[in-house]
Scaffold this motif. Sequence first.
Motif, short mmCIF file in Angstrom:
data_model
loop_
_atom_site.label_atom_id
_atom_site.label_comp_id
_atom_site.label_asym_id
_atom_site.label_seq_id
_atom_site.Cartn_x
_atom_site.Cartn_y
_atom_site.Cartn_z
N THR A 125 -4.03 3.64 1.50
CA THR A 125 -5.02 2.68 1.04
C THR A 125 -4.35 1.62 0.18
N THR A 126 -4.89 0.40 0.22
CA THR A 126 -4.34 -0.66 -0.63
C THR A 126 -4.82 -0.55 -2.06
N ASP A 127 -5.83 0.29 -2.32
CA ASP A 127 -6.33 0.53 -3.68
C ASP A 127 -6.65 -0.78 -4.38
N LEU A 165 -4.59 2.74 7.56
CA LEU A 165 -4.56 2.06 6.26
C LEU A 165 -5.92 1.47 5.95
N VAL A 166 -6.51 1.91 4.86
CA VAL A 166 -7.82 1.42 4.43
C VAL A 166 -7.61 0.30 3.41
N HIS A 167 -8.15 -0.88 3.74
CA HIS A 167 -8.01 -2.02 2.85
C HIS A 167 -9.28 -2.13 2.01
N GLY A 168 -9.22 -1.60 0.80
CA GLY A 168 -10.38 -1.62 -0.07
C GLY A 168 -10.15 -0.77 -1.31
N PRO A 169 -11.18 -0.52 -2.09
CA PRO A 169 -11.06 0.33 -3.27
C PRO A 169 -10.65 1.75 -2.89
N LEU A 212 -2.40 -6.28 1.18
CA LEU A 212 -2.47 -5.63 2.49
C LEU A 212 -1.15 -5.80 3.24
N PHE A 213 -0.60 -6.98 3.25
CA PHE A 213 0.67 -7.22 3.93
C PHE A 213 1.78 -6.36 3.33
N LYS A 214 1.78 -6.24 2.02
CA LYS A 214 2.78 -5.41 1.35
C LYS A 214 2.61 -3.94 1.74
N GLY A 215 1.35 -3.48 1.84
CA GLY A 215 1.10 -2.10 2.23
C GLY A 215 1.58 -1.79 3.64
#
Length: 496
Positions: free
Chosen positions: A93-95, A63-67, A110-113
Amino acid sequence: MSLLRAKIQDVFNEPGCEKNRCKDAKARKVGCSTPLTPGAAAGGCAFDGAKIVLQPITDVAHLVHGPLACEGNSWDNRGAASSGPTLLRTSFTTDLTELDVVMGQGERKLFKGIREIKEAYGPPAIFVYPTCVTALIGDDIEAVCQRAAEKFGLAVVPVNAPGFAGSKNLGNKLAGEALLDHVIGTAEPDDPGPYDINILGEFNLSGEFWLVKPLLDRLGIRVRACIPGDARYFDIACAHRARAAMVVCSTALINLARKMDERWGIPFFEGSFYGITDTSDALRNIAELLVKQGADPEILGRTEVLIAEEEAIAWKKLAAYRPRLAGKRVLLNTGGVKSWSVVHALMEIGIEIVGTSVKKSTVEDKERIKQILKDDNHIFEQMAARELYAMLSEHKADILLSGGRTQFVALKAKTPWLDINQERQHPYAGYDGMVELVRQIDLAIQNPIWCQVREPAPWDCQPAVGEELPRTKSENVTLHAVQEFSGTTAADFGEC
């Protein structure tokens, strides 16, 4: 950020390399490579390097946390093959958007993802990668991962390697630190044995490791964990119970090998599976390390028998290519372990190496090249595209072995080219891989297309008024085919 700076400084204080052991304490702190100015990412950023090392772990959600663009740039950037789970092919990704940044919604998103991935896929672990944006706005990735792990009952691993931290190679090492801190040693295997080993820095590109593993299986050697190629999370968590380790790509995970030796007493050596001699040496070193760790010495004899059988088969297959490739000149534009291991492999069958690049090679890699080539004039720190084109257009090499970014330079110079980097479609490791590499080189050099593209174009040799336009070789071949079919003679068509 202070934690990240401390981790980076620790990574560069690397005494694990053989050359570094001969240095004094001050020189040893420099490590295998020089730290870059943050943001001056040569050949990729730290985030990209971390994804390269960890993405091949097949059953983990990454999981990528970012754009959105960060994940789009790094997803599946290597052809690492999997023999089972395919979750690594799914992009997460969290988009993060501008509104999320302004409103401070990054940690909540992030937590939701993490929760959505848990409910939809149920992986054994989720690896979370912060990016430049989320690191700069101060999202507490470690706290979110810890809370999610407690809430959902699975491993959530923070990989603290934002892009601005430095180069791709630094990201490789930070990924190894994440495995040490959060994964390795968190589980216990049911059946540890005296013949268990770890393979570090092997990415299983195009299924290369599958050409080596059968050799180890025949010797009764079990690969406890191959990090990261075709790996499973549980295997990596149990990697601390291996008895020995081999480091394939030292520039990426030498820190992981050293610290596993310090914590759990797992000795390691640096080797290569490229080429017949290097593959045989790697098998011998593995067997010798296992014997030193308590394995039955009879494995040494079985190893020699296996090596003799496999070498005989490989050399017999390569005999057909020797006269076709004798004296052919190869230019290598790659780096790391391939900068010396492929050189040694090709020289074994009589191919001449006119040059090899060492831009991404460690000090140890460069020393090995000097010992093999016996001449510093064939070593290039960096070769610009203009210089590379000039060398190829002057026919100083018969083929270029490189990555996809320089293939068009070779094609423009009308020179055969073969992909040797991570995008390649053929496996080149082990005995069978060496035969395949030589076969692909032979196919590329002997391809008849090069005779045609090197001929002058018809519009470059316009005939004088009243003269017939000269025919090319391909036109002559067509002409003779027509003659045989129609029963006519050359006189009916005029002289070629």
